[in-house]
Design an enzyme around this catalytic site. Structure first.
Site, PDB file in Angstrom:
ATOM      1  N   GLU A  91      12.509  16.843   3.979  1.00 48.48           N
ATOM      2  CA  GLU A  91      12.021  17.185   2.636  1.00 48.48           C
ATOM      3  C   GLU A  91      10.788  18.092   2.687  1.00 48.48           C
ATOM      4  O   GLU A  91      10.048  18.232   1.721  1.00 48.48           O
ATOM      5  CB  GLU A  91      11.688  15.905   1.866  1.00 48.48           C
ATOM      6  CG  GLU A  91      12.892  15.007   1.648  1.00 48.48           C
ATOM      7  CD  GLU A  91      12.515  13.709   0.976  1.00 48.48           C
ATOM      8  OE1 GLU A  91      12.224  13.729  -0.231  1.00 48.48           O
ATOM      9  OE2 GLU A  91      12.506  12.667   1.654  1.00 48.48           O
ATOM     10  N   SER A 104      15.253  12.593  -1.742  1.00 48.74           N
ATOM     11  CA  SER A 104      15.806  13.841  -2.281  1.00 48.74           C
ATOM     12  C   SER A 104      17.323  13.927  -2.189  1.00 48.74           C
ATOM     13  O   SER A 104      17.895  15.011  -2.170  1.00 48.74           O
ATOM     14  CB  SER A 104      15.187  15.069  -1.590  1.00 48.74           C
ATOM     15  OG  SER A 104      13.826  15.176  -1.913  1.00 48.74           O
ATOM     16  N   TYR A 126      17.320  20.305  -7.273  1.00 49.42           N
ATOM     17  CA  TYR A 126      16.462  21.434  -6.938  1.00 49.42           C
ATOM     18  C   TYR A 126      17.069  22.817  -7.146  1.00 49.42           C
ATOM     19  O   TYR A 126      16.349  23.809  -7.109  1.00 49.42           O
ATOM     20  CB  TYR A 126      16.013  21.311  -5.475  1.00 49.42           C
ATOM     21  CG  TYR A 126      15.294  20.018  -5.193  1.00 49.42           C
ATOM     22  CD1 TYR A 126      14.072  19.731  -5.797  1.00 49.42           C
ATOM     23  CD2 TYR A 126      15.836  19.062  -4.336  1.00 49.42           C
ATOM     24  CE1 TYR A 126      13.415  18.537  -5.554  1.00 49.42           C
ATOM     25  CE2 TYR A 126      15.173  17.871  -4.076  1.00 49.42           C
ATOM     26  CZ  TYR A 126      13.968  17.617  -4.691  1.00 49.42           C
ATOM     27  OH  TYR A 126      13.309  16.440  -4.449  1.00 49.42           O
ATOM     28  N   ARG A 136       8.232   6.432  -8.816  1.00 52.59           N
ATOM     29  CA  ARG A 136       9.381   6.599  -9.698  1.00 52.59           C
ATOM     30  C   ARG A 136      10.501   5.717  -9.213  1.00 52.59           C
ATOM     31  O   ARG A 136      10.725   5.602  -7.998  1.00 52.59           O
ATOM     32  CB  ARG A 136       9.818   8.067  -9.658  1.00 52.59           C
ATOM     33  CG  ARG A 136      10.148   8.683 -10.994  1.00 52.59           C
ATOM     34  CD  ARG A 136      10.744  10.068 -10.846  1.00 52.59           C
ATOM     35  NE  ARG A 136      11.967  10.020 -10.079  1.00 52.59           N
ATOM     36  CZ  ARG A 136      12.159  10.676  -8.946  1.00 52.59           C
ATOM     37  NH1 ARG A 136      11.207  11.409  -8.436  1.00 52.59           N
ATOM     38  NH2 ARG A 136      13.316  10.575  -8.306  1.00 52.59           N
ATOM     39  N   ASP A 189      14.666   4.962  -9.746  1.00 49.92           N
ATOM     40  CA  ASP A 189      15.923   5.459 -10.313  1.00 49.92           C
ATOM     41  C   ASP A 189      16.852   4.295 -10.620  1.00 49.92           C
ATOM     42  O   ASP A 189      16.963   3.353  -9.825  1.00 49.92           O
ATOM     43  CB  ASP A 189      16.606   6.413  -9.336  1.00 49.92           C
ATOM     44  CG  ASP A 189      15.747   7.633  -9.020  1.00 49.92           C
ATOM     45  OD1 ASP A 189      14.939   8.020  -9.888  1.00 49.92           O
ATOM     46  OD2 ASP A 189      15.882   8.181  -7.906  1.00 49.92           O
ATOM     47  N   GLU A 207      16.914   3.156  -6.271  1.00 47.90           N
ATOM     48  CA  GLU A 207      15.907   3.289  -5.228  1.00 47.90           C
ATOM     49  C   GLU A 207      14.557   3.629  -5.830  1.00 47.90           C
ATOM     50  O   GLU A 207      14.437   3.927  -7.017  1.00 47.90           O
ATOM     51  CB  GLU A 207      16.306   4.344  -4.195  1.00 47.90           C
ATOM     52  CG  GLU A 207      16.553   5.720  -4.761  1.00 47.90           C
ATOM     53  CD  GLU A 207      17.092   6.676  -3.691  1.00 47.90           C
ATOM     54  OE1 GLU A 207      16.320   7.547  -3.267  1.00 47.90           O
ATOM     55  OE2 GLU A 207      18.270   6.544  -3.299  1.00 47.90           O
ATOM     56  N   ASN A 211      10.727   5.772  -5.300  1.00 46.49           N
ATOM     57  CA  ASN A 211      10.070   6.926  -4.697  1.00 46.49           C
ATOM     58  C   ASN A 211       8.568   6.714  -4.835  1.00 46.49           C
ATOM     59  O   ASN A 211       8.045   6.717  -5.950  1.00 46.49           O
ATOM     60  CB  ASN A 211      10.531   8.193  -5.437  1.00 46.49           C
ATOM     61  CG  ASN A 211      10.034   9.469  -4.814  1.00 46.49           C
ATOM     62  OD1 ASN A 211       8.975   9.492  -4.196  1.00 46.49           O
ATOM     63  ND2 ASN A 211      10.784  10.533  -4.986  1.00 46.49           N
ATOM     64  N   GLY A 213       7.880  13.920  -6.452  1.00 50.36           N
ATOM     65  CA  GLY A 213       7.677  15.364  -6.422  1.00 50.36           C
ATOM     66  C   GLY A 213       6.759  15.830  -7.548  1.00 50.36           C
ATOM     67  O   GLY A 213       6.688  15.209  -8.607  1.00 50.36           O
TER      68      GLY A 213
END
Length: 311
Positions: free
Chosen positions: A15, A151, A217, A256, A258, A271, A273, A277
């Site tokens: 990443e 990612s 992305y 974060r 999800d 999951e 984070n 980002g």
């Protein structure tokens, strides 16, 4: 005298590219806010030099292995330099999808069924392993993913048995442990956390089967809805799940989580984070902006919640 802040970015993980974009955005923001900040690519810069160069704080903008897994946090603890984000243990657990799910499951939080595979288990050949193992408890389609990557790197959605071998080989390119997880059709959401505040949820709409690397992305067709379209009861229920999931792992700072809402109106945790980002497409800034927190203000709030090493 102004405090000297090191923005750590880049690194050696898969990443790296996203980390550089995130880190540079953070650096520019800190400078705009009058902070004495400098960026360092941890791939090329010896982190042990930070103390000697007089840095007081570290803003971690590293993603994936080497930055999000507790290792850089351990170095900063040793140097006695306060840093942003979660501590060593929470960072290490959160990047490990299986261990994260085990902790969530122990707290009766909703997680999807999975099969955990270690590379050493298939050293005699994937074909032999697939014949020997019984995957009936996990009906197709299934998601094959590296256990400790972010990612959505190395993830494959598998619809048929003959696609499984290639998917497993691909996932093992990125991790020595992988997960085969039940795929649920539903709406994808992400919820950001800032200190103790649960920010508004975002619904992610993509033309792909799931929110993969291209959707995140590269695709211009991916849409982010904030407000997410959830009714008040759903939003309240989701926030309660997110808060418990975050606290169960012992996370700090910002992050974060999800989730997916299936067709039976049930939320499933996917999951977490711990270093989200901070690019122009990133979801934490979108969610913060929805309640009036600008990008620059967000960066300062994250910086102000540094972890002070217990030394």
């Amino acid at each position: 005298m102004k405090k000297k802040v090191a923005v750590l970015l880049g690194g050696n993980s898969s990443e790296r590219e996203i980390s550089i974009i995130s880190g540079n955005a953070v650096l520019k923001s800190l400078i705009r806010s009058g902070i004495n900040a400098y960026s360092f690519d941890t791939r090329d810069f010896p982190i042990m030099q930070l103390k000697k160069q007089g840095f007081d704080l570290a803003y971690i903008a590293l993603h994936g292995k080497g930055g999000e897994d507790g290792s850089i946090q351990g170095v900063l603890e040793y140097l006695n330099i306060p840093y942003t984000g979660s501590g060593i243990m929470a960072s290490s657990i959160a990047l490990d999808k299986k261990r994260t799910k085990l902790l969530w499951k122990s707290d009766n939080l909703p997680v999807l069924p999975d099969i955990y595979i270690q590379k050493k288990d298939v050293l005699k050949g994937i074909n032999n392993f697939l014949i020997k193992e019984n995957f009936k408890k996990l009906p197709y389609p299934i998601v094959v993913k590296p256990n400790n990557q972010g990612s959505s790197i190395g993830i494959t959605l598998v619809h048929f048995k003959d696609q499984l071998k290639n998917a497993i080989e691909k996932a093992f390119n990125y991790s020595n442990t992988i997960l085969l997880e039940k795929f649920v059709i539903g709406k994808e959401y992400t919820v950001s956390i800032l200190d103790t505040q649960i920010l508004p949820s975002i619904q992610i709409i993509t033309k792909n089967n799931f929110y993969d690397y291209i959707s995140k992305y590269q695709s211009s067709s991916t849409k982010y809805l904030c407000p997410s379209g959830l009714n008040l009861n759903q939003e309240k229920k989701l926030k309660k799940i997110i808060k418990r999931a975050w606290n169960t792992l012992g996370c700090n700072g910002c992050g974060r989580i999800d989730v997916i809402l299936d067709n039976n109106n049930k939320f499933w945790l996917l999951e977490v984070n711990t270093i989200p980002g901070m690019t122009h497409r990133s979801l934490l800034p979108i969610s913060a902006n929805a309640i009036g927190i600008s990008f620059d203000k967000l960066v300062l709030k994250i910086l102000n919640k540094t972890i002070t090493p217990n030394i």
